[in-house]
Design an enzyme around this catalytic site. Structure first.
Site, PDB file in Angstrom:
ATOM      1  N   ASP A   1       0.910  -1.132   0.000  1.00 17.35           N
ATOM      2  CA  ASP A   1       0.000   0.000   0.000  1.00 17.35           C
ATOM      3  C   ASP A   1       0.952   1.183   0.000  1.00 17.35           C
ATOM      4  O   ASP A   1       1.607   1.448   1.011  1.00 17.35           O
ATOM      5  CB  ASP A   1      -0.880   0.021   1.254  1.00 17.35           C
ATOM      6  CG  ASP A   1      -1.847   1.189   1.223  1.00 17.35           C
ATOM      7  OD1 ASP A   1      -1.387   2.326   0.990  1.00 17.35           O
ATOM      8  OD2 ASP A   1      -3.056   0.991   1.415  1.00 17.35           O
ATOM      9  N   HIS A   2       1.073   1.862  -1.116  1.00 19.28           N
ATOM     10  CA  HIS A   2       2.219   2.771  -1.236  1.00 19.28           C
ATOM     11  C   HIS A   2       2.143   3.944  -0.258  1.00 19.28           C
ATOM     12  O   HIS A   2       3.134   4.606  -0.008  1.00 19.28           O
ATOM     13  CB  HIS A   2       2.435   3.222  -2.684  1.00 19.28           C
ATOM     14  CG  HIS A   2       1.514   4.292  -3.165  1.00 19.28           C
ATOM     15  ND1 HIS A   2       0.226   4.043  -3.546  1.00 19.28           N
ATOM     16  CD2 HIS A   2       1.697   5.625  -3.353  1.00 19.28           C
ATOM     17  CE1 HIS A   2      -0.332   5.170  -3.935  1.00 19.28           C
ATOM     18  NE2 HIS A   2       0.534   6.151  -3.824  1.00 19.28           N
TER      19      HIS A   2
ATOM     20  N   HIS B   1      -5.547   3.198   1.331  1.00 15.49           N
ATOM     21  CA  HIS B   1      -4.587   4.219   1.774  1.00 15.49           C
ATOM     22  C   HIS B   1      -5.044   4.959   3.041  1.00 15.49           C
ATOM     23  O   HIS B   1      -4.302   5.065   4.010  1.00 15.49           O
ATOM     24  CB  HIS B   1      -4.346   5.258   0.669  1.00 15.49           C
ATOM     25  CG  HIS B   1      -3.932   4.667  -0.648  1.00 15.49           C
ATOM     26  ND1 HIS B   1      -3.217   3.501  -0.749  1.00 15.49           N
ATOM     27  CD2 HIS B   1      -4.116   5.086  -1.926  1.00 15.49           C
ATOM     28  CE1 HIS B   1      -2.990   3.226  -2.034  1.00 15.49           C
ATOM     29  NE2 HIS B   1      -3.528   4.169  -2.767  1.00 15.49           N
TER      30      HIS B   1
HETATM   31  C1  BG6 Z   1      -3.607   5.150  -6.329  1.00 16.24           C
HETATM   32  C2  BG6 Z   1      -4.966   5.373  -6.940  1.00 16.24           C
HETATM   33  O1  BG6 Z   1      -3.619   4.033  -5.499  1.00 16.24           O
HETATM   34  O2  BG6 Z   1      -3.245   6.285  -5.565  1.00 16.24           O
HETATM   35  C3  BG6 Z   1      -4.979   6.631  -7.789  1.00 16.24           C
HETATM   36  O3  BG6 Z   1      -5.309   4.251  -7.737  1.00 16.24           O
HETATM   37  C4  BG6 Z   1      -4.483   7.804  -6.978  1.00 16.24           C
HETATM   38  O4  BG6 Z   1      -6.281   6.905  -8.289  1.00 16.24           O
HETATM   39  C5  BG6 Z   1      -3.145   7.464  -6.321  1.00 16.24           C
HETATM   40  O5  BG6 Z   1      -4.339   8.901  -7.862  1.00 16.24           O
HETATM   41  C6  BG6 Z   1      -2.675   8.549  -5.401  1.00 16.24           C
HETATM   42  O6  BG6 Z   1      -1.359   8.305  -5.038  1.00 16.24           O
HETATM   43  P1  BG6 Z   1      -0.372   9.514  -4.744  1.00 16.24           P
HETATM   44  O7  BG6 Z   1       0.894   8.859  -4.302  1.00 16.24           O
HETATM   45  O8  BG6 Z   1      -0.257  10.290  -6.018  1.00 16.24           O
HETATM   46  O9  BG6 Z   1      -1.026  10.318  -3.667  1.00 16.24           O
END
Ligand code: BG6
Length: 481
Positions: A177-178, A240
């Site tokens: 989960d990044h 997230h």
């Molecule tokens: C992803 C979603 O997991 O996270 C995207 O699928 C979203 O829709 C993105 O834009 C947001 O990630 P970050 O790192 O740009 O905040």
């Protein structure tokens, strides 16, 4: 730790995730000397591509601001090659295995293999199976990184886990989960448990409400068809934002070890009420007020009568001694007035009497852009006056740590995986409980056609009703948001 003699295989190497996130992160690590020495990187996918086309494709998003980094990019590409093959059957994986062995022969043992699955869910289990059968080097020598979507509800997520479990051990699986790789999210544990002035007041007695907000200033722009079946709750909230909530709300772990932290995250999630439709506001963006930006249903592949949710605010309740009665608001939206992800902890009113109408304290933790932590507090206006003002204790990273490079989330997570550190990855029971909280609500929204998200204009702050809805949940806007 996976050191020298490691091969990294990226499956789905021709896809968007690999191009935009995985390979740039690998290059970022390489550039900073953080990958194992002599690492080999192999891309694997179905598309027919020459090595040159492959290099061209994966280096598209590399950050190469100067000549030195351009030179490094060239060197990095020399260590990465492409193998084309299908995700089913044996033949492709056997060729992949031969290719890896070719590299391994040149390096002293032990040899490690890290498989990164940047794949769509439809081929995910096939790949996990093929790798295990034909490319698995033996226990202790392999790890597998997987990415969302981990199913679309509790049942499908379990199905996926049940398919994976006989093949790969939980200790070999790294579920990304990044958001857990973002600098500010990684900071939450030390902030909460390393500061007495926070840990002593971190509960219902002092805190009025907590908001975790995700705002994007752009719409689905071309991804609308894909987004239609997913919606913002599955896309960013169930994963997230809930991850952030679990770290904010959990009890003090016994240690900062991976299992102790993940145990506490699961425990607090088990105290969260299952969501239902009364706990939410749903929205879908229409065209911008000036008509220049299109609405969601103008996107390709989106039906005119789509009820897809592009904005949602949810009220979560945690039933335990620490949090009973404190609203946790998760909200996320596309096509809003700004791009920002932040945590806002609003404290209770101070006792009235000394000074009337003092604004509430707020602790804001900005995850992006421009990482920062600031505490809104009341202070006497300096000078010959008795007036009070709201000011803040401000820790903005690019001022305080201007010479520190903040890594991309994916860099941090790939490095953790090479080290074998599971702290910032999602455990199977965590995944299960997170789907449990959301599944009834998601099914209701999917199936009940009378639920129609409220329209909001592209570039606005979201549905009109939001302000009052937040007020009803105890949030007092103090004019500084
Ligand atoms: C992803 C979603 O997991 O996270 C995207 O699928 C979203 O829709 C993105 O834009 C947001 O990630 P970050 O790192 O740009 O905040």
């Amino acid at each position: 730790k996976f050191g020298d003699g490691t091969t990294i295989v990226v499956l789905g190497a021709s896809g968007d995730l690999a191009k935009k996130k995985t390979f740039p992160a690998l290059f970022g690590l390489y550039r900073n000397g953080l990958l194992p020495k002599n690492v080999e990187i192999i891309g694997y996918a179905r598309s027919k591509m020459t090595q040159e086309e492959y290099h061209e494709r994966i280096s598209h998003y590399f950050k190469t601001p100067d000549d030195q980094s351009k030179e490094q990019a060239k060197k990095f590409l020399e260590n990465t090659c492409y193998v084309q093959g299908p995700y089913d059957g044996a033949e492709g994986y056997q060729r992949l295995n031969e290719k890896i062995e070719e590299f391994e022969k040149k390096k002293p043992e032990p040899h490690y293999r890290l498989f990164y699955l940047a794949l769509p869910p439809s081929v995910f289990l096939e790949a996990a199976n093929g790798l295990k059968k034909y490319v698995y080097p033996g226990e202790g020598k392999a790890r597998i990184i997987i990415e969302k979507p981990f199913g679309h509800d509790l049942a499908s997520s379990r199905e996926l886990q049940d398919g994976l479990a006989p093949l790969w051990k939980e200790s070999e699986i790294f579920r990304i989960d990044h958001y857990l790789g973002k600098e500010m999210v990684k900071n939450l544990n030390i902030l909460r448990f390393g500061n007495q002035f926070l840990s002593a007041v971190w509960d219902k007695n002092t805190i009025s409400n907590v908001q975790i907000s995700f705002k994007e200033p752009f719409g689905t722009e071309g991804r609308g068809g894909y987004f239609n079946d997913i919606g913002i709750i599955r896309d960013v909230i169930q994963n997230h934002l809930l991850q952030v909530l679990s770290i904010l709300a959990m009890e003090r772990p016994v240690t900062f070890g991976a299992e102790d932290i993940r145990d506490e995250k699961v425990k607090v999630l088990r105290c969260v009420d299952i969501l239902n439709i009364d706990d939410v506001i749903l929205g879908q963006y229409g065209p911008s007020e000036d008509g220049k930006k299109p609405g969601y249903t103008d996107d390709d592949g989106v039906p005119d009568d789509s009820r897809a949710v592009t904005f949602a605010a949810l009220h979560l309740q945690i039933h335990n001694d620490r949090w009973e009665g404190v609203p946790f608001i998760l909200r996320a939206g596309k096509a809003l007035d700004e791009g920002k992800v932040e945590i806002r902890v609003q404290f209770r009113d101070v006792t009235k009497g000394v000074v009337d109408h003092l604004p509430r304290n707020e602790l804001v933790i900005r995850i992006q852009p421009s990482e920062s932590i600031y505490m809104k507090m009341n202070s006497k206006l300096p000078g010959l006056t008795a007036k009070n003002i709201v000011t803040d204790l401000d820790l903005t990273y690019n001022r305080r740590y201007s010479d520190v490079r903040i890594p991309e989330a994916y860099e941090s997570l790939i490095l953790d995986c090479l080290k074998g550190d599971h702290t910032n990855f999602v455990r199977n029971d965590e995944l299960d409980i997170s789907w449990k909280i959301f599944t009834d609500l998601l099914h209701k929204i999917d199936e009940d056609k009378s639920i129609v998200p409220e329209k909001y204009a592209y570039g606005s702050r979201g549905p009109e009703r939001l302000k009052q809805w937040l007020r009803d949940r105890g949030y007092v806007r103090n004019g500084t948001e």
